[in-house]
Design a protein around this motif. Sequence first.
Motif, short mmCIF file in Angstrom:
data_model
loop_
_atom_site.label_atom_id
_atom_site.label_comp_id
_atom_site.label_asym_id
_atom_site.label_seq_id
_atom_site.Cartn_x
_atom_site.Cartn_y
_atom_site.Cartn_z
N THR A 83 13.68 22.69 -51.44
CA THR A 83 14.43 23.45 -52.42
C THR A 83 15.40 24.31 -51.63
O THR A 83 15.19 24.56 -50.44
N ALA A 84 16.46 24.74 -52.27
CA ALA A 84 17.45 25.62 -51.63
C ALA A 84 18.31 26.23 -52.71
O ALA A 84 18.54 25.62 -53.76
N ASP A 85 18.78 27.44 -52.46
CA ASP A 85 19.74 28.05 -53.37
C ASP A 85 21.09 27.37 -53.15
O ASP A 85 21.47 27.08 -52.01
N LEU A 86 21.79 27.11 -54.24
CA LEU A 86 23.08 26.43 -54.16
C LEU A 86 24.20 27.39 -54.53
O LEU A 86 24.06 28.18 -55.46
N THR A 87 25.32 27.29 -53.80
CA THR A 87 26.50 28.11 -54.07
C THR A 87 27.67 27.20 -54.40
O THR A 87 28.02 26.33 -53.61
N GLY A 88 28.24 27.41 -55.58
CA GLY A 88 29.37 26.60 -56.01
C GLY A 88 29.04 25.86 -57.29
O GLY A 88 27.96 26.00 -57.85
N THR A 89 29.98 25.06 -57.74
CA THR A 89 29.83 24.27 -58.96
C THR A 89 29.50 22.84 -58.59
O THR A 89 30.28 22.19 -57.87
N LEU A 90 28.37 22.35 -59.08
CA LEU A 90 27.96 20.98 -58.77
C LEU A 90 28.96 19.98 -59.34
O LEU A 90 29.42 20.14 -60.47
N ARG A 91 29.28 18.98 -58.54
CA ARG A 91 30.15 17.90 -58.99
C ARG A 91 29.82 16.67 -58.16
O ARG A 91 29.45 16.78 -56.99
N PRO A 92 29.95 15.48 -58.75
CA PRO A 92 29.72 14.28 -57.96
C PRO A 92 30.76 14.19 -56.84
O PRO A 92 31.95 14.34 -57.09
N ALA A 93 30.32 13.97 -55.63
CA ALA A 93 31.22 13.87 -54.48
C ALA A 93 30.74 12.75 -53.56
O ALA A 93 29.62 12.26 -53.71
N GLY A 94 31.57 12.37 -52.62
CA GLY A 94 31.20 11.30 -51.68
C GLY A 94 30.86 10.03 -52.43
O GLY A 94 31.61 9.57 -53.27
N GLU A 95 29.68 9.48 -52.14
CA GLU A 95 29.28 8.22 -52.77
C GLU A 95 28.65 8.40 -54.15
O GLU A 95 28.27 7.43 -54.80
N ILE A 96 28.55 9.63 -54.62
CA ILE A 96 27.89 9.90 -55.90
C ILE A 96 28.84 9.66 -57.07
O ILE A 96 29.94 10.21 -57.11
#
Length: 132
Positions: A83-96
């Motif tokens: 688990t980890a705290d996330l900073t920013g807005t999730l968006r599909p990137a790279g191969e996702i």
Amino acid sequence: MITVVGLVHVEAGRLLVVRSRNKKAFYLPGGKIEPGESLEEALLREVSEELGVEAGRPRILKRYVSPAYGEGEGAMVDMTCFTADLTGTLRPAGEIAELTYVTRAEYREHAETAPAIHEVLDDLVASRQVRP
């Protein structure tokens, strides 16, 4: 044995899962460890590459050893989850190609599923972090 790391990120009783381009199954964000990387370094790199966000200090959750989906009969995956705290807005990137949040029941409704993710979801339901 395929050794990977995975991010367990839960919001509103649902687990974040991602689908790579040209794949049918949803998995945890994460992936294989590059030569010379620690598990934690691999997770930080994969989160940045796949979700377009930065992760804080990873905290180990659990290790799962399960049949590897789509890798041929007898193939196994050794997945260390963090688990980890996330900073920013999730968006599909790279191969996702796609990201979504699922309950255990919603994940089971998909035609293509990975055995290790079922185990993760079972544990999260048992600990009341994810809705059944």
